[in-house]
Scaffold this active site. Structure first.
Site, mmCIF file in Angstrom:
data_model
loop_
_atom_site.group_PDB
_atom_site.id
_atom_site.type_symbol
_atom_site.label_atom_id
_atom_site.label_comp_id
_atom_site.label_asym_id
_atom_site.label_seq_id
_atom_site.Cartn_x
_atom_site.Cartn_y
_atom_site.Cartn_z
ATOM 1 N N HIS A 146 0.864 -1.177 0.000
ATOM 2 C CA HIS A 146 0.000 0.000 0.000
ATOM 3 C C HIS A 146 0.899 1.224 0.000
ATOM 4 O O HIS A 146 1.605 1.497 0.971
ATOM 5 C CB HIS A 146 -0.923 0.009 1.217
ATOM 6 C CG HIS A 146 -1.984 -1.044 1.159
ATOM 7 N ND1 HIS A 146 -2.363 -1.773 2.256
ATOM 8 C CD2 HIS A 146 -2.743 -1.491 0.131
ATOM 9 C CE1 HIS A 146 -3.330 -2.623 1.900
ATOM 10 N NE2 HIS A 146 -3.567 -2.472 0.615
ATOM 11 N N GLU A 173 1.730 3.967 2.786
ATOM 12 C CA GLU A 173 2.255 3.548 4.092
ATOM 13 C C GLU A 173 3.769 3.643 4.085
ATOM 14 O O GLU A 173 4.481 2.629 4.192
ATOM 15 C CB GLU A 173 1.728 2.149 4.402
ATOM 16 C CG GLU A 173 0.191 2.162 4.477
ATOM 17 C CD GLU A 173 -0.468 0.781 4.458
ATOM 18 O OE1 GLU A 173 0.260 -0.224 4.544
ATOM 19 O OE2 GLU A 173 -1.707 0.725 4.339
ATOM 20 N N ARG A 185 -3.371 4.585 -2.269
ATOM 21 C CA ARG A 185 -3.167 3.280 -1.643
ATOM 22 C C ARG A 185 -2.955 2.154 -2.654
ATOM 23 O O ARG A 185 -2.143 1.249 -2.440
ATOM 24 C CB ARG A 185 -4.392 2.981 -0.782
ATOM 25 C CG ARG A 185 -4.589 1.546 -0.316
ATOM 26 C CD ARG A 185 -5.918 1.455 0.414
ATOM 27 N NE ARG A 185 -6.333 0.108 0.728
ATOM 28 C CZ ARG A 185 -6.057 -0.542 1.856
ATOM 29 N NH1 ARG A 185 -5.324 0.036 2.781
ATOM 30 N NH2 ARG A 185 -6.495 -1.767 2.064
ATOM 31 N N HIS A 198 2.894 -3.173 6.903
ATOM 32 C CA HIS A 198 1.937 -2.114 6.598
ATOM 33 C C HIS A 198 2.019 -1.040 7.668
ATOM 34 O O HIS A 198 2.753 -1.147 8.630
ATOM 35 C CB HIS A 198 0.508 -2.677 6.627
ATOM 36 C CG HIS A 198 0.179 -3.612 5.525
ATOM 37 N ND1 HIS A 198 -0.575 -3.242 4.428
ATOM 38 C CD2 HIS A 198 0.504 -4.902 5.329
ATOM 39 C CE1 HIS A 198 -0.711 -4.277 3.624
ATOM 40 N NE2 HIS A 198 -0.072 -5.304 4.135
ATOM 41 N N GLU A 223 1.252 -4.057 11.299
ATOM 42 C CA GLU A 223 0.821 -2.680 11.068
ATOM 43 C C GLU A 223 1.720 -1.830 11.963
ATOM 44 O O GLU A 223 1.624 -1.882 13.185
ATOM 45 C CB GLU A 223 -0.649 -2.493 11.452
ATOM 46 C CG GLU A 223 -1.640 -3.215 10.541
ATOM 47 C CD GLU A 223 -1.935 -2.458 9.248
ATOM 48 O OE1 GLU A 223 -1.435 -1.325 9.083
ATOM 49 O OE2 GLU A 223 -2.654 -2.997 8.393
#
Lengths: 292, 388
Positions: free
Chosen positions: B148, B151, B206, B275, B349
């Site tokens: 993505h 990020e 994204r 991410h 994440e």
């Protein structure tokens, strides 16, 4: 009494809506639970992992905590007193026949501004009621102060004075910039933008949707010649779980110690939320907001 | 990103003069003749601008890279404009590719840069392969980053990790023993088109940049495009959605390149996808609430990894299966890896929890990468000790 899980509506092509799994999950997250679950801060027990059976997963409790803090931030109207979630301590949830989900919880909160965060936590307890897949959760929240009232008033006035002297860059802007940089002189703008956004963030939060303020993208108006700060701006909100970026125009009027006045309008993009109360997402905050 | 040069230099030198690099930019100034070189000398000699020349302006046959502190940006821009000097602000994806190339050239015995495919807009997809075994196809670990594009901490952490591996091999016993038994493949920019787009057009982009016939909207979510409950719950069939799964599984060439490589290799044991943001460490499944067969083991490993990560700066991560920890998501890379026999499949994440979100300040890159490395190592050590 746990409700029956009803069949979700058939998906309409091209119209994303809360998916069947998401709905089932939302209900599963809202099981009636007797008693309290204690959960320590930090990497907490994951759902489905060894723990108290039937306890509300951390996800729902965090959702409720966020809604409660956005509401608190809006009602407090204090840019120096902005708080964010530190950790959920404990909570329980119950859902009724109309699929209204009531969450009672305790959590800790810390100061929003990481640069001045001194590790001090406030302790909060809240009751948050999510109407089934509808925004505007009902919030009743109290937090201990992590700062004396006189100090937060002082800091608000300092911010107010800096804001009055500030000549904001009008038009399109990127605060923070692509690299996360906020010019220290523009910090009051950012704090006020977040304060105004709190109202929007609270209103839009549901059991399954929550938001963060991603970026301030435009300063339309920054009027400081009168007593109050009159601030008209655009923010980009980041929506979970759809991952959408939602532009919202917000107009706030702020004077230290007075209730915040906020109007806003968010662009509804291709993904119109089915079943939401206000399609447009416009609202004017009442000056004496109901606290029900 | 521009950060790459900053911390690339920081890692190379053990002492750095200035601590803070956020807001600074790197200007690449094109010097074409002697007249321009003397104009540039004026810039060089200006103490008050506090410029830092990455490449010395002594030989003017090449462009000169200058680190310009944020406070001097306006002055430098005006100066360059008034003197008619051509310059560009360096584009980060080229930076990352150059950095990868440089790592591979500096450590040829350990590292090679492998092209595994190309993007929709025909940018190369480069992987760094870390291997101490010539020729043999050892059990392998896949580190995926930047799928993505917005990020940015993901790509940054990946390239920092590459440097960390080469500098610690032979010194850190844990890493050395991991590399004695397994190969590591690192893909820092899994979505190059999206990454360039975030630098040039829309910082919050994204998806990929593939065209959707019949729609004005561009791109598919590359992390909904894998063949794991493709087009199931937690994805959208609307091309305009940020979680549009694409017309069919592996429709995105960026995804297909990775799938083909991993399937062709046939000996991957671990797949980790980086991410941001939210500070979560998750394992399958995203596409169902059902417990994965190895969930207990994965949960235990993830908890240890999160504790190792937290031990550095106190950064806390929540741990759990994707579906209930964050939200349902179908067609994700990690679910695909797991369902294809790669047991140790995890999603990170990274920082933060929403304050800056995607726009994480540059001064948090190194702390994030350092703590994440401890988490990654915990997982890789477990894989090393539990090969199957």
């Amino acid at each position: 009494m746990p409700p029956a899980v009803s069949t979700p509506p058939a998906p309409r092509p091209g119209v994303p809506r809360p998916s069947a799994l998401l709905l089932a999950l939302a209900l599963a997250l809202c099981l009636a639970v007797p008693g309290l679950q204690a959960a320590g801060p930090g990497p907490g027990p994951g759902p489905g992992s060894p723990g108290v059976p039937g306890a509300p997963p951390p996800g729902l409790l965090r959702q409720a905590a966020r809604a409660a803090l956005h509401f608190l931030n809006f009602r407090a109207g204090s840019p120096s007193g902005l708080r964010v979630l530190a950790a959920v301590l404990r909570g329980r949830a119950a859902v009724d026949a109309r699929r209204t989900c009531r969450v009672d919880l305790e959590f800790t909160a810390e100061r929003y501004d990481p640069e001045v965060a001194d590790g001090r936590l406030g302790r909060c307890s809240a009751r948050v009621v999510f109407r089934h897949q509808k925004p505007r959760p009902a919030v009743n929240v109290t937090c201990t102060r992590f700062m004396e009232t006189s100090r937060s008033r002082r800091e608000d006035f300092l911010l107010y004075k800096r804001a009055k002297r500030l000549r904001a860059p009008l038009g399109a802007t990127s605060i923070p910039n692509s690299h996360g940089w906020i010019d220290p002189s523009l910090r009051p703008i950012w704090d006020l933008a977040f304060l105004g956004s709190s109202y929007v963030l609270w209103e839009r939060t549901t059991q399954t949707l929550h938001y963060y303020m991603a970026q301030l993208s435009s300063v339309n108006q920054w009027k400081t010649n009168e007593d109050a700060i009159d601030f008209d701006y655009m923010v980009l909100l980041h929506e979970f779980s759809t991952q959408e970026i939602i532009p919202c125009r917000i107009h706030l009027v702020w004077y230290p110690g007075k209730p915040l006045k906020v109007k806003y309008h968010c662009q509804e993009l291709h993904t119109a939320q089915e079943g939401s109360g206000t399609e447009e997402g416009s609202a004017v905050a009442p000056t004496q907001p109901n606290n029900f | 990103m521009k950060w790459i040069l900053f911390f690339g230099a920081l890692i190379g030198l053990s002492i750095c003069g200035r601590e803070k690099f956020f807001g600074d930019q790197v200007f690449r100034i094109n010097v074409r003749n002697g007249d321009e070189s003397s104009k540039l000398s004026q810039l060089v000699n200006s103490d008050n601008l506090k410029l830092n020349f990455w490449k010395s302006p002594s030989t003017f046959s090449r462009p000169v890279d200058v680190l310009v502190p944020s406070v001097s940006l306006q002055s430098v821009r005006s100066f360059l404009k008034s003197q008619g000097l051509e310059y560009s602000v360096t584009i980060e994806d080229l930076q990352i590719y150059r950095e990868m190339d440089s790592i591979a050239r500096d450590f040829p015995a350990l590292v090679s840069r492998v092209k595994i495919g190309h993007s929709f807009e025909n940018r190369p997809m480069y992987v760094l392969k870390f291997s101490t075994a010539e020729g043999r196809r050892r059990p392998a670990i896949w580190l995926n980053a930047g799928i993505h594009s917005r990020e940015w901490i993901s790509q940054a952490t990946a390239i920092w990790t590459a440097r960390k591996i080469v500098s610690d091999y032979g010194k850190d016993p844990a890493l050395t023993s991991i590399l004695e038994k397994m190969d590591i493949f690192l893909l820092p920019v899994a979505n190059p088109d999206g990454y360039v787009y975030t630098q040039t057009q829309n910082r919050l982009w994204r998806k990929t940049r593939s065209l959707n016939p019949g729609s004005a909207c561009v791109g598919a979510d590359p992390n909904r495009n894998w063949n794991a409950s493709f087009a199931g719950e937690g994805a959208s069939d609307n091309p305009c959605s940020e979680i549009y799964h694409g017309p069919h599984a592996n429709s995105e060439v960026e995804v297909k390149s990775v799938v083909d490589f991993i399937q062709g290799h046939r000996n991957f044991k671990c797949f980790i996808d980086l991410h941001s943001y939210s500070q979560l460490l998750m394992y399958p499944y995203g596409y169902t609430i059902k417990k994965a067969p190895d969930a207990d083991e994965l949960d235990e490993v993830a908890r240890r990894a999160a504790n190792a990560l937290a031990s550095l700066s106190g950064t806390t991560y929540q741990v759990g299966p994707t579906c209930t920890t964050v939200y349902p998501a179908s067609g994700s890379s990690v679910d695909w890896a797991y369902d294809n026999g790669i047991k140790y499949a995890f999603t990170f994440e990274l920082r933060d929890t929403g304050h800056y979100g995607f726009l994480l300040p540059a001064n948090q890159i190194i702390p994030t990468a350092e703590e994440t490395w401890l988490g990654l190592k915990t997982i890789m050590e477990h894989v090393r000790d539990n090969l199957y």
